[in-house]
Design a protein around this motif. Structure first.
Motif, PDB file in Angstrom:
ATOM      1  N   TRP A  85       0.825  -1.202   0.000  1.00 36.79           N
ATOM      2  CA  TRP A  85       0.000   0.000   0.000  1.00 36.79           C
ATOM      3  C   TRP A  85       0.867   1.262   0.000  1.00 36.79           C
ATOM      4  CZ3 TRP A  85      -4.616  -0.295  -1.665  1.00 36.79           C
ATOM      5  CH2 TRP A  85      -5.443  -1.380  -1.366  1.00 36.79           C
ATOM      6  N   CYS A  86       1.944   1.278   0.752  1.00 35.24           N
ATOM      7  CA  CYS A  86       2.825   2.442   0.758  1.00 35.24           C
ATOM      8  C   CYS A  86       3.441   2.669  -0.624  1.00 35.24           C
ATOM      9  CB  CYS A  86       3.937   2.266   1.802  1.00 35.24           C
ATOM     10  SG  CYS A  86       3.381   2.426   3.522  1.00 35.24           S
ATOM     11  N   THR A  87       3.832   1.575  -1.290  1.00 32.18           N
ATOM     12  CA  THR A  87       4.400   1.687  -2.631  1.00 32.18           C
ATOM     13  C   THR A  87       3.396   2.273  -3.610  1.00 32.18           C
ATOM     14  OG1 THR A  87       5.911  -0.176  -2.271  1.00 32.18           O
ATOM     15  CG2 THR A  87       5.381   0.375  -4.554  1.00 32.18           C
ATOM     16  N   VAL A  88       2.155   1.843  -3.517  1.00 34.99           N
ATOM     17  CA  VAL A  88       1.119   2.309  -4.433  1.00 34.99           C
ATOM     18  C   VAL A  88       0.857   3.798  -4.241  1.00 34.99           C
ATOM     19  CG1 VAL A  88      -1.334   2.158  -5.003  1.00 34.99           C
ATOM     20  CG2 VAL A  88       0.008   0.072  -4.677  1.00 34.99           C
ATOM     21  N   PHE A  89       0.681   4.226  -2.990  1.00 35.50           N
ATOM     22  CA  PHE A  89       0.275   5.614  -2.764  1.00 35.50           C
ATOM     23  C   PHE A  89       1.434   6.603  -2.815  1.00 35.50           C
ATOM     24  CE2 PHE A  89      -3.501   3.432  -1.047  1.00 35.50           C
ATOM     25  CZ  PHE A  89      -4.450   4.058  -1.853  1.00 35.50           C
ATOM     26  N   THR A  90       2.672   6.125  -2.744  1.00 36.96           N
ATOM     27  CA  THR A  90       3.814   7.005  -2.996  1.00 36.96           C
ATOM     28  C   THR A  90       4.227   6.959  -4.456  1.00 36.96           C
ATOM     29  OG1 THR A  90       5.369   5.244  -2.374  1.00 36.96           O
ATOM     30  CG2 THR A  90       4.748   6.836  -0.658  1.00 36.96           C
ATOM     31  N   GLU A  91       3.567   6.105  -5.239  1.00 39.72           N
ATOM     32  CA  GLU A  91       3.867   5.939  -6.673  1.00 39.72           C
ATOM     33  C   GLU A  91       5.357   5.648  -6.880  1.00 39.72           C
ATOM     34  OE1 GLU A  91       1.240   8.825  -9.189  1.00 39.72           O
ATOM     35  OE2 GLU A  91       1.720   9.894  -7.325  1.00 39.72           O
ATOM     36  N   ASN A  92       5.893   4.785  -6.033  1.00 32.02           N
ATOM     37  CA  ASN A  92       7.330   4.572  -5.981  1.00 32.02           C
ATOM     38  C   ASN A  92       7.894   3.775  -7.156  1.00 32.02           C
ATOM     39  OD1 ASN A  92       8.820   5.847  -3.985  1.00 32.02           O
ATOM     40  ND2 ASN A  92       9.648   3.926  -3.213  1.00 32.02           N
ATOM     41  N   PHE A  93       7.016   3.137  -7.926  1.00 29.69           N
ATOM     42  CA  PHE A  93       7.495   2.356  -9.068  1.00 29.69           C
ATOM     43  C   PHE A  93       7.223   3.065 -10.385  1.00 29.69           C
ATOM     44  CE2 PHE A  93       8.292  -0.832  -6.063  1.00 29.69           C
ATOM     45  CZ  PHE A  93       8.957  -1.890  -6.653  1.00 29.69           C
TER      46      PHE A  93
ATOM     47  N   PHE B 148       7.524   7.738   3.642  1.00 29.24           N
ATOM     48  CA  PHE B 148       6.148   7.994   3.232  1.00 29.24           C
ATOM     49  C   PHE B 148       5.814   9.462   3.540  1.00 29.24           C
ATOM     50  CE2 PHE B 148       1.537   7.962   3.710  1.00 29.24           C
ATOM     51  CZ  PHE B 148       1.127   7.111   2.697  1.00 29.24           C
ATOM     52  N   ASN B 149       5.657  10.266   2.496  1.00 27.11           N
ATOM     53  CA  ASN B 149       5.492  11.698   2.728  1.00 27.11           C
ATOM     54  C   ASN B 149       4.429  12.332   1.844  1.00 27.11           C
ATOM     55  OD1 ASN B 149       6.777  11.560   0.289  1.00 27.11           O
ATOM     56  ND2 ASN B 149       8.399  13.025   0.777  1.00 27.11           N
ATOM     57  N   ILE B 150       3.403  11.591   1.477  1.00 22.55           N
ATOM     58  CA  ILE B 150       2.366  12.182   0.637  1.00 22.55           C
ATOM     59  C   ILE B 150       1.458  13.070   1.491  1.00 22.55           C
ATOM     60  CG2 ILE B 150       2.422  10.218  -0.925  1.00 22.55           C
ATOM     61  CD1 ILE B 150      -0.298   9.400   0.139  1.00 22.55           C
ATOM     62  N   THR B 151       0.845  14.018   0.831  1.00 22.86           N
ATOM     63  CA  THR B 151      -0.025  14.974   1.520  1.00 22.86           C
ATOM     64  C   THR B 151      -1.473  14.783   1.081  1.00 22.86           C
ATOM     65  OG1 THR B 151       0.061  16.721  -0.147  1.00 22.86           O
ATOM     66  CG2 THR B 151       1.908  16.595   1.405  1.00 22.86           C
ATOM     67  N   ASP B 152      -2.375  15.359   1.876  1.00 23.77           N
ATOM     68  CA  ASP B 152      -3.775  15.296   1.474  1.00 23.77           C
ATOM     69  C   ASP B 152      -4.001  16.084   0.182  1.00 23.77           C
ATOM     70  OD1 ASP B 152      -3.277  17.728   2.716  1.00 23.77           O
ATOM     71  OD2 ASP B 152      -5.283  17.888   3.575  1.00 23.77           O
TER      72      ASP B 152
ATOM     73  N   VAL C  77      -4.337   1.510   6.147  1.00 21.85           N
ATOM     74  CA  VAL C  77      -3.671   0.401   5.448  1.00 21.85           C
ATOM     75  C   VAL C  77      -2.162   0.607   5.339  1.00 21.85           C
ATOM     76  CG1 VAL C  77      -5.729  -0.239   4.131  1.00 21.85           C
ATOM     77  CG2 VAL C  77      -4.107   1.416   3.156  1.00 21.85           C
ATOM     78  N   THR C  78      -1.712   1.860   5.344  1.00 25.81           N
ATOM     79  CA  THR C  78      -0.269   2.113   5.235  1.00 25.81           C
ATOM     80  C   THR C  78       0.411   2.176   6.594  1.00 25.81           C
ATOM     81  OG1 THR C  78      -0.557   4.521   5.238  1.00 25.81           O
ATOM     82  CG2 THR C  78      -0.556   3.403   3.087  1.00 25.81           C
ATOM     83  N   GLY C  79      -0.376   2.400   7.649  1.00 27.34           N
ATOM     84  CA  GLY C  79       0.220   2.568   8.969  1.00 27.34           C
ATOM     85  C   GLY C  79       1.006   3.858   9.077  1.00 27.34           C
ATOM     86  N   GLN C  80       0.734   4.814   8.192  1.00 27.33           N
ATOM     87  CA  GLN C  80       1.463   6.075   8.155  1.00 27.33           C
ATOM     88  C   GLN C  80       0.490   7.243   8.270  1.00 27.33           C
ATOM     89  OE1 GLN C  80       4.838   5.962   7.929  1.00 27.33           O
ATOM     90  NE2 GLN C  80       4.819   3.740   7.694  1.00 27.33           N
ATOM     91  N   SER C  81       1.011   8.395   8.668  1.00 26.57           N
ATOM     92  CA  SER C  81       0.215   9.613   8.759  1.00 26.57           C
ATOM     93  C   SER C  81       0.507  10.501   7.560  1.00 26.57           C
ATOM     94  CB  SER C  81       0.532  10.374  10.055  1.00 26.57           C
ATOM     95  OG  SER C  81       0.181   9.601  11.194  1.00 26.57           O
ATOM     96  N   LEU C  82      -0.552  11.037   6.957  1.00 29.04           N
ATOM     97  CA  LEU C  82      -0.377  11.948   5.839  1.00 29.04           C
ATOM     98  C   LEU C  82      -0.067  13.351   6.353  1.00 29.04           C
ATOM     99  CD1 LEU C  82      -1.974   9.559   4.429  1.00 29.04           C
ATOM    100  CD2 LEU C  82      -2.769  11.294   2.835  1.00 29.04           C
ATOM    101  N   ILE C  83       0.535  14.150   5.493  1.00 33.70           N
ATOM    102  CA  ILE C  83       0.813  15.548   5.798  1.00 33.70           C
ATOM    103  C   ILE C  83      -0.389  16.364   5.334  1.00 33.70           C
ATOM    104  CG2 ILE C  83       2.364  17.494   5.365  1.00 33.70           C
ATOM    105  CD1 ILE C  83       4.511  15.387   4.633  1.00 33.70           C
TER     106      ILE C  83
END
Length: 574
Positions: free
Chosen positions: A373-381, A414-418, A563-569
């Motif tokens: 999920w982190c890979t998908v929402f950070t568009e890391n690939f 993981f550093n995506i924002t709203d 799902v990512t276990g991370q907090s958005l900015i």
């Protein structure tokens, strides 16, 4: 008997000449050609081939006469021509459009090259081609989106040692500035500048001088013949891929890859269902045996003994990972898998997960899901997927299996924002697919039956994206005072394709309310399952697009954080 066939002629033409002809309109496209469809990754791969002086195929053109002309149009990104083209491109449109846009700086994506991967900074010498990691040296930026930096800013470029490929022909002044920003000593700066100029002559010169073999059909070629040639080129051709090359390479060693793959597909139907490329399995094996998924390493350094050792467990791991994504992450069919490459490092790690005790195995699977999920929402690939897979595998194995706290980049950074989510459009394919699968994983229901989408027969139920507020409605005066695009991911709702055709040009809420069989309770339940507020004062009920977007954004952020276990900015404004 064996005299030269006069039907066509073949001549080499340089990229510089072809780009100039496209810009002037001397070369154009027949109007039946499809639009430019390449994603930036394919353009990067083509640029790598050009820079490496590898063959990149032939081009097929058709000479035009003054008497009879075919309907034509300019290349995308090129200015409209005031003259009739001298030639039409029958085969090579995607390659030529990609090169034209990359080398002229047109199109949504601009392409950049990093200097330092080509230079030994200690000895101030140019690296040989086999020592250069081109996967990390070339990158594309979408300049239509919001960024935290401006890649066209020269100060940023100098600081990062990266320049736009479109400036390759006038790069010497930039090199001078770069050398003097790095070296305080005048002589050392001059020495570095000389190395940079050697870099230009060695690695940038092909962007101008590289020649494609061009087969030019004469004006006498009939329209029927042209149509037959075009259809043959676009329907019956099969690209010779790395798996086919490796199949031939390993056959003498007793490793029969085609037989192994056929057996794997029979044993694990999910491989067929998801259209897994067998080369991906070899990449995962290469990760397990050599720690690299780079094409060079797979083709040249992967040994047949490694395939014998790792094939069975890796194929099983692929099937297990696809099953996990399908059952636990909402990837109900291959069209909704955001990145096929993300399965490679996961499958490479999973054979060790299987060996864990049940309690630790459950925790390891949870971390794999978190990584996905982190890979998908950070568009890391989106860029350099092979390099990213290699970097991720090294950390993923220790983090998932070994108890290490050093997580892969997508998790640790993981550093995506709203605002990233609020402004994201549906043409961001991986992010959109992640959004859809998150809805499905969270329990999204079908609007016609109120059943969970995961429980439906997906042979008859075709999931399709519809706009909650259609463009025609939003373009009407007073309906969209904030000016938000209708193409936002947050404006998409997933429905059966048969329902989409009945919605037409009105907000989705108005369509449902107009149905005779309208059931308010069922409708509310289904809306909530799609992360849409259905209250009487909600944006949907009030036909307030901006309010609707903010409400849905809040619900989506909650799901992503879960799902990512991370907090958005948080940086968007209501």
């Amino acid at each position: 008997m064996f005299k030269a066939d006069p039907v066509f002629k073949a001549t080499p033409e340089s990229i510089g000449s072809l780009i100039e002809s496209i810009h002037k309109g001397a070369i154009a496209l027949p109007d039946f050609q499809r639009s430019f469809v390449w994603d930036p990754k394919r353009t990067v791969e083509l640029l790598k081939s050009i820079i490496s002086r590898y063959p990149a195929g032939t081009l097929l053109t058709w000479e035009q006469s003054d008497d009879v002309r075919f309907g034509s149009r300019s290349f995308e990104g090129a200015p409209a021509s005031k003259q009739d083209p001298k030639r039409l491109v029958l085969d090579g449109q995607q390659r030529l459009t990609a090169l034209y846009q990359a080398l002229t700086g047109t199109g949504d994506y601009h392409f950049f090259m990093k200097v330092w991967p080509f230079i030994n900074r200690q000895s101030r010498s140019l690296l040989s081609p086999e020592d250069v990691d081109l996967d990390s040296a070339l990158i594309a930026y979408d300049l239509t989106g919001r960024r935290r930096f401006n890649p066209l800013d020269e100060d940023w470029q100098i600081t990062n040692g990266i320049f736009p490929i479109s400036s390759y022909s006038r790069i010497r002044p930039w090199f001078k500035k770069l050398a003097r920003s790095v070296e305080g000593d005048g002589q050392r700066a001059d020495d570095l500048e000389e190395v940079l100029n050697q870099f230009r002559d060695t690695y940038l010169q092909p962007l101008e001088s590289y020649s494609f073999p061009v087969v030019d059909l004469p004006t006498s070629t009939s329209l029927v013949a042209v149509c037959n040639i075009f259809e043959t080129l676009n329907k019956s051709g099969k690209v010779l891929g790395p798996f086919e090359l490796l199949t031939a390479k390993y056959y003498p060693t007793g490793v029969h890859l085609r037989d192994l793959w056929d057996a794997a597909c029979r044993q694990y139907p999910l491989l067929v269902e998801f259209g897994v490329d067998p080369y991906s399995v070899l990449q995962a094996i290469s990760l397990r045996s050599r720690g690299s998924a780079q094409r060079f390493d797979v083709l040249n350094r992967l040994e047949s003994s490694s395939i014998r050792e790792h094939w069975d467990v890796t194929v099983a791991a692929f099937a297990d990972m696809l099953d996990m994504l399908k059952r636990e992450c909402g990837v109900i069919s291959p069209q909704w898998l955001p990145y096929s490459m993300v399965v490679v490092p996961m499958a490479a790690v999973y054979p060790e997960v299987v060996q864990l005790r049940s309690h630790y195995r459950a925790a390891a699977r949870e971390r794999l899901r978190q990584y996905y999920w982190c890979t998908v929402f950070t568009e890391n690939f989106d860029q350099g997927a092979n390099s990213q897979a290699g970097a991720d595998y090294k950390l993923l194995r220790g983090w998932v299996v070994g108890g290490s706290q050093d997580a892969p980049e997508a998790v640790s950074e993981f550093n995506i924002t709203d605002y990233d989510l609020l402004s994201a459009r549906a043409n961001k394919k991986a992010l959109f697919r992640g959004f859809v699968t998150l809805l499905i994983q969270s329990g999204a229901k079908d609007f016609l039956t109120a059943q969970a989408i995961t429980s439906l027969d997906h042979k008859s139920f075709i999931l399709d994206g519809a706009r909650v507020f259609p463009k025609v409605w939003l373009d009407a005066p007073g309906n969209n005072p904030e000016g938000h695009s209708s193409e936002l991911i947050l404006n998409r709702i997933m429905i059966d394709k048969s329902l989409r055709v009945t919605v037409r040009d009105r907000p989705f809420g108005e369509h449902v309310a107009a149905q005779e069989e309208f059931d308010r309770r069922k409708y509310s339940d289904v809306l909530r399952s799609h992360l849409i507020d259905d209250g009487d004062d909600s944006g949907l009920e009030r036909s307030d697009y901006n309010r609707f977007l903010q409400e849905r954004l809040t619900l989506l952020v909650e799901q992503i954080e879960e799902v990512t276990g991370q907090s958005l900015i948080y940086e968007s404004e209501g």
